[in-house]
Design an enzyme around this catalytic site. Structure first.
Site, short mmCIF file in Angstrom:
data_model
loop_
_atom_site.label_atom_id
_atom_site.label_comp_id
_atom_site.label_asym_id
_atom_site.label_seq_id
_atom_site.Cartn_x
_atom_site.Cartn_y
_atom_site.Cartn_z
CG HIS A 22 37.49 29.61 -4.52
ND1 HIS A 22 38.32 29.73 -3.56
CD2 HIS A 22 36.86 28.64 -4.04
CE1 HIS A 22 38.59 28.92 -2.48
NE2 HIS A 22 37.74 28.02 -3.01
CG ASP A 34 31.09 23.24 -4.43
OD1 ASP A 34 31.39 23.96 -3.92
OD2 ASP A 34 31.24 21.84 -4.08
C1 SDX Z 1 33.62 26.30 -1.86
O1 SDX Z 1 36.77 29.05 0.94
C2 SDX Z 1 36.88 27.78 0.21
O2 SDX Z 1 37.92 27.19 0.23
C3 SDX Z 1 35.50 27.01 -0.05
C4 SDX Z 1 35.67 25.75 -0.79
C5 SDX Z 1 36.23 24.64 0.26
O3 SDX Z 1 36.75 23.53 -0.53
O4 SDX Z 1 36.06 24.84 1.29
O5 SDX Z 1 36.59 25.83 -2.06
C6 SDX Z 1 34.45 25.07 -1.29
O6 SDX Z 1 32.61 26.79 -0.96
C7 SDX Z 1 33.67 26.62 -3.10
C8 SDX Z 1 32.58 27.87 -3.60
C9 SDX Z 1 31.09 27.40 -3.75
N1 SDX Z 1 30.24 28.59 -3.92
C10 SDX Z 1 29.78 28.73 -5.26
O7 SDX Z 1 30.06 28.07 -6.09
C11 SDX Z 1 28.73 29.55 -4.99
C12 SDX Z 1 28.97 30.66 -6.04
N2 SDX Z 1 30.19 31.46 -6.06
C13 SDX Z 1 29.95 32.70 -5.31
O8 SDX Z 1 28.91 32.89 -4.43
C14 SDX Z 1 31.19 33.54 -5.06
O9 SDX Z 1 32.27 33.22 -6.08
C15 SDX Z 1 31.91 32.82 -3.55
C16 SDX Z 1 30.96 32.85 -2.34
C17 SDX Z 1 32.50 31.44 -3.79
C18 SDX Z 1 33.21 33.72 -3.18
O10 SDX Z 1 32.53 34.85 -3.31
P1 SDX Z 1 33.73 36.22 -2.51
O11 SDX Z 1 35.07 35.92 -2.69
O12 SDX Z 1 33.16 36.85 -1.62
O13 SDX Z 1 33.54 37.11 -4.00
P2 SDX Z 1 32.41 38.17 -4.07
O14 SDX Z 1 31.21 37.64 -3.84
O15 SDX Z 1 32.84 39.52 -3.67
O16 SDX Z 1 32.39 38.19 -5.73
C19 SDX Z 1 33.44 39.12 -6.41
C20 SDX Z 1 32.77 39.61 -7.78
C21 SDX Z 1 31.42 40.25 -7.33
O17 SDX Z 1 30.98 41.26 -8.40
P3 SDX Z 1 31.23 42.85 -7.94
O18 SDX Z 1 30.59 43.16 -6.71
O19 SDX Z 1 32.77 42.90 -7.59
O20 SDX Z 1 30.85 43.51 -9.04
O21 SDX Z 1 32.21 38.61 -8.58
C22 SDX Z 1 30.93 38.49 -8.60
C23 SDX Z 1 30.38 39.01 -7.41
O22 SDX Z 1 29.12 39.45 -7.81
N3 SDX Z 1 30.74 37.13 -8.53
C24 SDX Z 1 29.88 36.30 -9.23
C25 SDX Z 1 30.12 34.88 -8.88
N4 SDX Z 1 31.03 34.88 -7.85
C26 SDX Z 1 31.41 35.92 -7.92
N5 SDX Z 1 28.98 36.68 -10.36
C27 SDX Z 1 28.31 35.72 -11.14
N6 SDX Z 1 28.51 34.34 -10.60
C28 SDX Z 1 29.23 33.99 -9.67
N7 SDX Z 1 29.32 32.84 -9.44
#
Ligand code: SDX
Length: 431
Positions: A308, A366
């Site tokens: 998140h 989720d």
């Molecule tokens: C919702 O914003 C809100 O409030 C949203 C929400 C709401 O109620 O409105 O809470 C609802 O959208 C919840 C999130 C649902 N999405 C997912 O579950 C999809 C999987 N999660 C990710 O795609 C990710 O965690 C996000 C999109 C939720 C957040 O992305 P960020 O904040 O941009 O973080 P990032 O992509 O920069 O990740 C930071 C690091 C990265 O590694 P590095 O590049 O630093 O080496 O963490 C890793 C990412 O690769 N990472 C993950 C991961 N999520 C982040 N690695 C593996 N699996 C994951 N799920």
């Protein structure tokens, strides 16, 4: 001399600019950069808005490090346990928990606006039966501005109120119709003798051929799922609604924009993607393979329902959702649901893994919601429409707050330009 405890000094080149520091009632202070371009001739740069406050708001507060979510100051776990969705809607919309008389009037108002204009039934028929229900919802909600002209003038407070109630009241009807249309069953009209969640379940699952009895366990669980999804500060879809409304667009168009943004798998679409992922994993012995893929920089696969932007601790909604999943599946006699077992083992193994611990990746809202919705009989394609149904009150509350803000300006970000500098046109024969 500015109070330096309440200003930030930005020094670059031969410039030194004093910027006000603004304090909220909770959470990080903000540096007010509104005069930065005028005084310094530079923009800030923050793709993805990781360090940017786009507005001030009194509705929802999140402390991502502590895993805290408050709606008008009330913790989400208390609201999920002690309140019900329409009472949470009242709280988000008007800022205070309602008295007995107020909630009775509000529920009567919402209940008596659940039907949609009969002509809109024909609008549904323009879609293919196999259209994703989110595509149908984006279209139908946008089309509400073509049917409810008497609540599109955003300068009229009464019309804003009417549009708010219409959207909250009609979204379950529209979502249920999108579902019925996708499975070739007849639409089911709402009933005024049912509560909000029971009405939605009946509109989704009843058929003309027999009476439908709402299971009170499922309607309580449905209501709680609505509450857990109601609002969440300035997430992507709420920010979309705010940006759309900043141009003066009508509320139905703005909410349709929010639905479109929520659909993405990185946002509200993650609940569908998460259950599909858990099903693809299938058995607990295959979990390590998927955890390895999630950690592999060269593999675009991510654990859906994990991570998140704000929560760097447990998403408090996920904690409540997990408890609800246990309760619902046990009461339904399917506590040995293989998908739930995979989800629990995946969570355990991921949280033990240094990769997830270092990046502070925890289950989000989720991760468990799809397991409950699946147990209720919803197809995965209905998971995000249910999220949109519940989030409508959050979008509307934030929309109302922005519209009534005297500082409201059209949202218009700038950019760091990396394209070609000016050059002259070349005739085709000379290229
Ligand atoms: C919702 O914003 C809100 O409030 C949203 C929400 C709401 O109620 O409105 O809470 C609802 O959208 C919840 C999130 C649902 N999405 C997912 O579950 C999809 C999987 N999660 C990710 O795609 C990710 O965690 C996000 C999109 C939720 C957040 O992305 P960020 O904040 O941009 O973080 P990032 O992509 O920069 O990740 C930071 C690091 C990265 O590694 P590095 O590049 O630093 O080496 O963490 C890793 C990412 O690769 N990472 C993950 C991961 N999520 C982040 N690695 C593996 N699996 C994951 N799920």
């Amino acid at each position: 001399m500015a109070d330096t405890s309440k200003t930030a000094t930005l020094t670059f080149g031969d410039k030194s600019i004093e910027l006000p520091v603004l304090e909220g009632t909770a959470g990080p202070n903000v540096i007010d950069i509104r005069k930065l371009y005028g005084q310094g001739g530079v923009f800030t740069y923050d793709p993805g808005f990781t360090s940017t406050a786009a507005c001030d708001s009194e509705i929802t507060y999140i402390d991502g490090d502590e895993g805290i979510l408050l709606h008008r100051g009330y913790p989400i776990d208390q609201l999920a346990e002690k309140s019900h969705f329409l009472e949470v809607c009242y709280l988000l919309l008007y800022g205070e928990l309602p008295t007995g008389e107020q909630i009775e009037k509000f529920e009567h108002l919402v209940t008596n606006h659940t039907m949609i204009h009969e002509q809109m039934h024909y609008f549904f028929r323009g879609f293919r039966r196999d259209a994703h229900p989110m595509a149908t919802m984006v279209g139908v909600v946008g089309a509400m501005s073509a049917f409810y002209h008497d609540s599109t003038d955003i300068s009229d407070e009464h019309q804003r109120e009417v549009a708010s109630i219409r959207l909250i009241a009609k979204m379950p009807t529209i979502a249920a119709m999108a579902y019925k249309y996708s499975i070739g069953q007849p639409f089911v009209y709402p009933r005024n003798d049912l509560d909000y969640a029971s009405n939605f379940l009946r509109m989704c699952f009843s058929v003309p051929a027999e009476e439908y009895q709402v299971n009170p366990i499922l309607s309580r669980a449905m209501d709680r799922i609505f509450t857990l999804h109601a609002d969440h500060e300035q997430n992507a879809s709420t920010s979309t609604v705010r940006l759309a409304s900043s141009s003066g667009a009508n509320p139905f168009a703005c909410i349709a924009a929010g639905i479109a943004c929520l659909w993405g798998p990185a946002h509200g679409g993650a609940n569908q993607a998460c259950l599909e992922m858990l099903r693809e994993i299938g058995t607990v012995d295959r979990i390590p393979e998927y955890i390895a893929r999630a950690k592999d920089k060269n593999d675009p696969f991510r654990l859906m329902g994990f991570g998140h932007r704000v929560y760097k601790n447990f998403d408090p909604r996920a904690t409540v959702m997990k408890k609800s999943a246990d309760e619902v599946l046990e009461l339904m006699g399917i506590e040995n649901n293989p998908t739930l077992q995979v989800a629990k083992e995946l969570e355990r193994l991921a949280l033990e893994d240094p990769y997830f611990a270092e990046k502070k990746l925890y289950p989000n809202v989720d991760f468990y919601s799809g397991i409950i919705l699946d147990a209720m009989g919803f197809p995965t394609s209905m998971f995000t429409p249910i999220f949109a149904l519940a989030r409508t009150v959050g979008w509307i509350s934030q929309w109302k707050e922005q519209i009534s803000d005297p500082q409201l300006k059209i949202g218009r970000p700038r950019q760091l330009y990396q394209g070609p500098t000016q050059r002259d046109y070349v005739d085709v024969e000379n290229r």
